[in-house]
Scaffold this motif. Structure first.
Motif, PDB file in Angstrom:
ATOM      1  N   LYS A   7     -15.289 -32.721  39.932  1.00 32.41           N
ATOM      2  CA  LYS A   7     -16.678 -33.048  39.604  1.00 32.41           C
ATOM      3  C   LYS A   7     -17.582 -32.756  40.779  1.00 32.41           C
ATOM      4  CE  LYS A   7     -16.066 -37.406  38.490  1.00 32.41           C
ATOM      5  NZ  LYS A   7     -16.317 -38.759  37.936  1.00 32.41           N
ATOM      6  N   SER A   9     -19.048 -30.190  37.597  1.00 29.37           N
ATOM      7  CA  SER A   9     -18.601 -28.872  37.145  1.00 29.37           C
ATOM      8  C   SER A   9     -19.564 -27.792  37.605  1.00 29.37           C
ATOM      9  CB  SER A   9     -18.464 -28.848  35.623  1.00 29.37           C
ATOM     10  OG  SER A   9     -19.707 -29.158  35.017  1.00 29.37           O
ATOM     11  N   ARG A  10     -20.822 -28.168  37.764  1.00 32.18           N
ATOM     12  CA  ARG A  10     -21.792 -27.234  38.278  1.00 32.18           C
ATOM     13  C   ARG A  10     -22.962 -28.017  38.866  1.00 32.18           C
ATOM     14  NH1 ARG A  10     -23.438 -23.077  34.867  1.00 32.18           N
ATOM     15  NH2 ARG A  10     -21.357 -23.065  33.952  1.00 32.18           N
ATOM     16  N   ILE A  21     -18.091 -32.430  46.485  1.00 26.35           N
ATOM     17  CA  ILE A  21     -17.279 -32.146  45.307  1.00 26.35           C
ATOM     18  C   ILE A  21     -16.058 -33.053  45.336  1.00 26.35           C
ATOM     19  CG2 ILE A  21     -15.967 -30.369  44.080  1.00 26.35           C
ATOM     20  CD1 ILE A  21     -17.734 -28.318  45.672  1.00 26.35           C
ATOM     21  N   THR A 110     -16.105 -25.989  40.590  1.00 24.68           N
ATOM     22  CA  THR A 110     -17.504 -26.413  40.681  1.00 24.68           C
ATOM     23  C   THR A 110     -18.334 -25.181  40.982  1.00 24.68           C
ATOM     24  OG1 THR A 110     -16.967 -28.632  41.483  1.00 24.68           O
ATOM     25  CG2 THR A 110     -19.170 -27.774  41.971  1.00 24.68           C
TER      26      THR A 110
END
Lengths: 115, 110
Positions: A7, A9-10, A21, A110
Motif C-alpha cells: 500500500k 497501490s498508486r 510504502i 506502488t
C-alpha cells in the motif's frame, strides 16, 4: 506461497515531499527486497530489508533517499524522500529467493508519479 | 554486471503460434528464473531452472539452460491472448540477490 499486500497501490506526489510504502506479508520471512521499476524498464534492486538490522543498499541507492524500516518479520516500509520527477516509478516489495534457490513473490507494486 | 539480457526486446505473434524468448548472462549462476509481468503489476514466477539442469517444462512453458553459452530460452507453445505480458529472466549467484534482465514485451495478436 506468501501473500504480499502493498500500500498504496498508486499515488501522485508533489516534488520535495516523501512517500512511504508499506509491505505486509502473511507469513514470517527473514528477508524482504525492495525493487524499483522505472517506466518501460526492468527491475532494479534498491535494498534488502533484514529484521533487526539495517537494510543493505545496492550501489546507487542511499539510506537518506530510501530509508527502510523492518520492525518485525512480516512488515517493512520503504520511504522515497525528497521526491523529484525522476523518482516516478513502480516500487515493488518481494520475499523469498532464499539463497537464490527459490522464487521471489511480489506485491502488486506502488505506482508513484511525481509532479 | 550480472544483469541478464533478453532478446528480442519486443515480440508480436499470432495467437496459436509459439513464442521464444532468449536470455544471456555474464557470470556463473546458482539458477535462472523466468517471471511474467502483466501491465505494470507485480511479477509472477513462472519457472526456476537450476544450474545443473538443462531443460524444464511447466504446462505450455519450456525452459532450456546452456551454462556453457550462459544462455537460457523460454518457449511458450500455442500462445493465447492472455500470454500478452512482459517476460523477465532473473539470475542469482553466491548470495541472496536476484537480478533481473531487461525483459521481452510479448504481444499476442488475435
Amino acid at each position: 506461497s506468501a501473500v504480499i499486500s502493498q500500500k498504496p497501490s498508486r499515488d501522485i506526489c508533489q516534488r520535495g515531499t516523501s512517500l512511504t510504502i508499506q509491505c505486509q506479508v502473511d507469513s514470517q520471512v527473514t528477508m524482504m527486497f525492495w525493487y524499483r521499476q522505472q517506466p518501460g524498464q526492468s527491475l532494479t534492486l534498491i535494498a534488502t530489508a533484514n529484521q533487526g538490522s539495517e537494510a543493505t543498499y545496492e550501489s546507487g541507492f542511499v539510506i537518506d533517499k530510501f530509508p527502510i524500516s523492518r520492525p518485525n518479520l512480516t512488515f517493512s516500509t520503504l520511504t522515497v524522500s525528497n521526491l523529484s520527477p525522476e523518482d516516478s516509478s513502480i516500487y515493488l516489495c518481494s520475499v523469498g529467493g532464499i539463497q537464490g534457490n527459490s522464487p521471489l513473490h511480489f506485491g502488486n507494486g506502488t505506482r508513484l508519479t511525481v509532479t | 554486471s550480472q544483469q541478464g539480457e533478453e532478446d528480442p526486446q519486443a515480440l508480436s505473434i499470432q495467437e496459436g503460434e509459439n513464442a521464444t524468448m532468449n536470455c544471456s548472462y555474464k557470470t556463473s549462476i546458482n539458477n535462472l528464473q523466468w517471471y511474467r509481468q502483466n501491465s505494470g503489476r507485480g511479477l509472477v514466477h513462472l519457472i526456476l531452472i537450476r544450474s545443473n539442469e538443462r531443460e524444464k517444462h511447466s504446462g505450455r512453458l519450456r525452459v532450456t539452460l546452456d551454462t556453457s553459452k550462459k544462455s537460457s530460452s523460454l518457449l511458450i507453445t500455442a500462445s493465447r491472448a492472455a500470454d500478452t505480458a512482459s517476460y523477465f529472466c532473473a539470475t542469482s549467484w553466491g548470495d541472496d540477490k536476484i537480478i533481473f534482465g531487461k525483459g521481452t514485451r510479448l504481444h499476442i495478436l488475435p
